[in-house]
Design a protein around this motif. Structure first.
Motif, PDB file in Angstrom:
ATOM      1  N   LEU A  62      14.283 154.098 -24.473  1.00  0.00           N
ATOM      2  CA  LEU A  62      15.165 155.088 -24.594  1.00  0.00           C
ATOM      3  C   LEU A  62      15.581 154.990 -26.165  1.00  0.00           C
ATOM      4  O   LEU A  62      15.903 154.189 -26.663  1.00  0.00           O
ATOM      5  CB  LEU A  62      16.331 154.897 -23.952  1.00  0.00           C
ATOM      6  N   VAL A  63      15.410 156.377 -26.648  1.00  0.00           N
ATOM      7  CA  VAL A  63      15.849 156.473 -28.318  1.00  0.00           C
ATOM      8  C   VAL A  63      16.690 157.533 -28.349  1.00  0.00           C
ATOM      9  O   VAL A  63      16.814 158.759 -27.559  1.00  0.00           O
ATOM     10  CB  VAL A  63      14.376 156.629 -29.086  1.00  0.00           C
ATOM     11  N   ASP A  64      17.308 157.710 -29.688  1.00  0.00           N
ATOM     12  CA  ASP A  64      18.024 158.899 -30.076  1.00  0.00           C
ATOM     13  C   ASP A  64      19.071 159.064 -28.989  1.00  0.00           C
ATOM     14  O   ASP A  64      18.969 160.347 -28.764  1.00  0.00           O
ATOM     15  CB  ASP A  64      17.152 160.020 -30.502  1.00  0.00           C
ATOM     16  N   PRO A  65      20.026 158.272 -28.764  1.00  0.00           N
ATOM     17  CA  PRO A  65      20.214 157.017 -29.113  1.00  0.00           C
ATOM     18  C   PRO A  65      19.753 156.108 -28.041  1.00  0.00           C
ATOM     19  O   PRO A  65      19.158 156.385 -26.795  1.00  0.00           O
ATOM     20  CB  PRO A  65      21.722 157.025 -29.222  1.00  0.00           C
ATOM     21  N   THR A  66      19.618 154.780 -28.496  1.00  0.00           N
ATOM     22  CA  THR A  66      19.026 153.868 -27.586  1.00  0.00           C
ATOM     23  C   THR A  66      20.641 153.063 -26.876  1.00  0.00           C
ATOM     24  O   THR A  66      21.304 152.343 -27.718  1.00  0.00           O
ATOM     25  CB  THR A  66      18.319 152.481 -28.506  1.00  0.00           C
ATOM     26  N   PRO A  67      20.696 153.201 -25.725  1.00  0.00           N
ATOM     27  CA  PRO A  67      21.652 152.371 -24.765  1.00  0.00           C
ATOM     28  C   PRO A  67      21.640 150.963 -25.145  1.00  0.00           C
ATOM     29  O   PRO A  67      20.564 150.458 -24.809  1.00  0.00           O
ATOM     30  CB  PRO A  67      21.524 153.126 -23.582  1.00  0.00           C
ATOM     31  N   LEU A  68      22.796 150.187 -25.263  1.00  0.00           N
ATOM     32  CA  LEU A  68      22.730 148.940 -25.323  1.00  0.00           C
ATOM     33  C   LEU A  68      23.612 148.342 -24.190  1.00  0.00           C
ATOM     34  O   LEU A  68      24.812 148.840 -23.969  1.00  0.00           O
ATOM     35  CB  LEU A  68      23.470 148.655 -26.582  1.00  0.00           C
ATOM     36  N   TYR A  69      23.109 147.497 -23.538  1.00  0.00           N
ATOM     37  CA  TYR A  69      23.932 146.796 -22.551  1.00  0.00           C
ATOM     38  C   TYR A  69      24.559 145.415 -23.076  1.00  0.00           C
ATOM     39  O   TYR A  69      23.860 144.389 -23.743  1.00  0.00           O
ATOM     40  CB  TYR A  69      22.912 146.340 -21.327  1.00  0.00           C
ATOM     41  N   ALA A  70      25.645 145.339 -23.042  1.00  0.00           N
ATOM     42  CA  ALA A  70      26.554 144.130 -23.675  1.00  0.00           C
ATOM     43  C   ALA A  70      27.098 143.166 -22.603  1.00  0.00           C
ATOM     44  O   ALA A  70      27.155 143.190 -21.654  1.00  0.00           O
ATOM     45  CB  ALA A  70      28.158 144.764 -23.846  1.00  0.00           C
TER      46      ALA A  70
END
Length: 318
Positions: free
Chosen positions: A256-264
């Protein structure tokens, strides 16, 4: 006054169970013997710690005494270990098992001169309770907002921001894509590994990118989740880019890009008393994370829920 830690331990176990019979069973003693210990402690302190009418509950004095009593027991354990020259192990409860949290813990543990004892936690609320009780030393997983009372006295550090991919089956309309923008999934159905109200990250992703349809239900494991995604051409789910998947050759894991989801991913601990090896473990996460660039985040390129953005600086929870 010199406190007998055996009496204090009886109080703490009874305060955690609020049942003299269950507390006595947990301590391997009789209910009568435990009652005598509590009565002796109340006599020494000259306060009443429990109300015993209409069930067992803590008095205001008992509520005030409980955190300090836990600290006293923890200090006693550390004193015994120091006298014996023992190196205390660090107990780490992990949760979020579908996303394989132990792979991150394992990378850090291999670089530490510290004995680590990982254990499974049911979920974040249960690990928060275990930390508050002193039943474990650290927690590792994804933290989401809980009632302030549940996280009182706990501190957190985000140690890894992991990109997530879109996982789709072979017949999904976007299965041939080399990469996807999250908004392109708005017409698909989000397949959830548990009830959506327990999945803070997926719920916020759906809200942020206009995904209006989802399917949720009981957590039946990773194999069940991926088979469902594989069979239903309308479905997708989100999965950490580095997490291992079962061997389903027809599944597509699409960046996934533009944006890339980040799992914290976070480490959680009690602010007081601090485990004597806490700083060594936190330093291990920092060194491994720095080498692996686990905390790379660029506004505009990446997406994090607002609550996760607020957690990027270490500090108390809640």
């Amino acid at each position: 006054m010199d406190l007998d830690l055996n009496l204090v331990r009886g109080f703490v176990v009874t305060a955690e169970t609020l049942h003299f019979g269950r507390a006595a069973s947990r301590m391997g003693t009789s209910q009568q013997a435990l009652s005598k210990r509590i009565a002796r402690l109340e006599s020494l302190l000259d306060v009443r710690l429990f109300e015993r009418t209409a069930g067992t509950r803590l008095t205001p004095a008992g509520e005030r005494f409980l955190p300090a009593a836990r600290e006293a027991l923890s200090a006693g354990e550390r004193a015994v270990a120091a006298a014996r020259g023992d190196t205390p192990a660090v107990r780490i409860d992990v949760w979020g098992h579908l996303y394989a949290p132990l792979r991150t813990v394992a990378e850090v543990a291999q670089a530490l001169d510290v004995q680590v004892e990982p254990g499974p936690g049911r979920d974040w609320p249960s690990v928060a309770q275990a930390l508050s009780r002193g039943d474990t030393d650290l927690g590792f997983g994804r933290a989401h907002p809980l009632p302030t009372k549940s996280t009182a006295g706990l501190a957190e550090r985000v140690v890894r921001l992991e990109p997530v991919d879109a996982l789709v089956g072979p017949y999904h309309p976007l299965a041939g894509s080399a990469a996807l923008r999250p908004a392109e999934l708005r017409d698909s159905t989000l397949c959830c590994p548990a009830e959506l109200d327990r999945l803070d990250f997926l719920r916020q992703f759906a809200d942020a990118f206009g995904v209006a349809r989802w399917q949720d239900g009981p957590n039946l494991g990773l194999e069940h989740l991926v088979r469902h995604v594989q069979a239903d051409p309308a479905c997708f789910t989100l999965f950490p880019a580095d997490a291992p998947l079962p061997g389903h050759a027809s599944l597509r894991s699409i960046p996934l890009v533009d944006p890339t989801p980040l799992y914290a991913w976070s480490v959680i601990w009690r602010s007081s008393p601090r485990h004597p090896l806490l700083d060594a473990v936190l330093d291990g996460f920092a060194r491994t994370g720095g080498a692996r660039r686990w905390l790379d985040y660029r506004p505009g390129r990446d997406w994090l829920p607002d609550a996760d953005l607020a957690r990027l600086r270490p500090g108390p929870l809640g």
